[in-house]
Design an enzyme around this catalytic site. Structure first.
Site, mmCIF file in Angstrom:
data_model
loop_
_atom_site.group_PDB
_atom_site.id
_atom_site.type_symbol
_atom_site.label_atom_id
_atom_site.label_comp_id
_atom_site.label_asym_id
_atom_site.label_seq_id
_atom_site.Cartn_x
_atom_site.Cartn_y
_atom_site.Cartn_z
ATOM 1 N N ASP A 165 -9.685 -4.827 -5.212
ATOM 2 C CA ASP A 165 -9.108 -3.881 -4.250
ATOM 3 C C ASP A 165 -9.802 -2.538 -4.391
ATOM 4 O OD1 ASP A 165 -7.532 -2.219 -2.665
ATOM 5 O OD2 ASP A 165 -5.670 -3.254 -3.197
ATOM 6 N N SER A 167 0.836 -1.200 0.000
ATOM 7 C CA SER A 167 0.000 0.000 0.000
ATOM 8 C C SER A 167 0.881 1.264 0.000
ATOM 9 C CB SER A 167 -0.957 -0.038 1.190
ATOM 10 O OG SER A 167 -2.030 0.855 1.016
ATOM 11 N N HIS A 178 -7.664 -5.696 -0.747
ATOM 12 C CA HIS A 178 -6.497 -4.947 -0.274
ATOM 13 C C HIS A 178 -5.776 -5.730 0.827
ATOM 14 C CE1 HIS A 178 -4.193 -1.258 -0.216
ATOM 15 N NE2 HIS A 178 -4.291 -1.198 1.104
#
Length: 294
Positions: free
Chosen positions: A246, A178, A273
């Site tokens: 995601d 991320s 995610h």
């Protein structure tokens, strides 16, 4: 296991050997100076620490498959926004177990504490200590999809990585998730610029090199101060992992970052995610690491 191939002549040099093979030799006339340091070592006792040089006197040795000659890939892991190193390590428990034959993983915290009321990005609600690598808003929050002229704390994060590498490195590669993956992407760009340009500021002169990157749910930074870092293709090997569903970092954002790398390996999984560890993706990790170790 070390296998003795028989005695060598008295004037044979001493070879200092580690997991990567013979790295240096001492001429015969200098052997006396180091003989006393070798009295407690024998060919029948393999070196338990692959980073500790093992001096062998008077014999030629061949390596076989054991801990002494196994190359260990060390990967520095960069957590996501609102996480910390311990949380990321815990979440990657299955991931680390499945790859323990190929790599060791080191975890650490970003330098910037995040306010618990900040709900601008995915939150680890059960994490009391939450950190980030930089902020894109003046109120010290972060938005991955929103363009911004603000970038707070990026230099401090660079300094944190450099300090860690000087004290605990070197590291063979980076793995980021991320915002941590976006940060890894920027580190790759900076390393590429270090090789090609010499007019960079003190903050962008990296003090270390790494050989590959694994970028999971990464994206191109929307902070305008970072735009100058995306002007060339990154040439180090890279693996980019993105999720079909995601909702935090859509796969198109991850693919956009991958386009800034030369010959990137792009792996798509059906989930959201998180760091995927299903068999198809796990096999991709293993293949990628095996290629780096070849």
């Amino acid at each position: 296991m070390l296998t003795n191939a028989g005695p060598l002549p008295d004037n044979a040099p001493i070879a200092f050997i580690n997991g990567s093979g013979i790295i240096s030799q001492i001429p015969p006339l200098e052997k006396i100076a180091c003989t006393s340091a070798m009295t407690s070592l024998s060919a029948g006792t393999p070196n338990k620490d692959s980073n500790l040089d093992l001096p062998i006197n008077g014999s030629l040795f061949y390596f076989k498959n054991d801990a002494l000659d196994r190359a260990v890939t060390i990967i520095l892991c960069v957590h996501g926004y609102r996480q910390n190193g311990n949380v990321f390590k815990s979440k990657l428990g299955g991931f680390r177990k499945s790859l323990k034959k190929y790599a060791e993983f080191v975890f650490f915290d970003a330098p910037h504490t995040i306010c618990l009321q900040d709900n601008t990005e995915v939150s680890e609600a059960d994490t009391p200590e939450q950190y980030g690598w930089w902020f894109s808003e003046e109120d010290r929050t972060f938005m991955s999809k929103k363009p911004s002229d603000t970038c707070i704390g990026f230099e401090e994060s660079l300094a944190r990585v450099e300090d860690l590498c000087e004290k605990e490195g070197p590291f063979d590669g980076l793995l980021g998730f991320s915002q941590g993956a976006a940060f890894v992407g920027l580190l790759c760009q900076l390393q590429e610029m270090k090789c090609k340009f010499f007019s960079l500021t003190q903050h962008t002169r990296l003090k270390f090199n790494f050989n590959f990157a694994i970028i999971i749910a990464g994206f191109v930074s929307r902070c305008s101060p970072h735009a100058k870092y995306y002007l060339q293709k990154v040439t180090i090997p890279s693996m980019h992992v993105c999720g079909e569903t995601d909702g935090v970092i859509p796969k198109e954002m991850s693919q956009e970052l991958a386009a800034h790398f030369q010959d990137p390996l792009i792996v798509t999984h059906p989930g959201g995610h998180f760091v995927p560890t299903s068999e198809p993706t796990r096999n991709s990790y293993i293949s990628f690491l095996q290629e780096r170790m070849a």
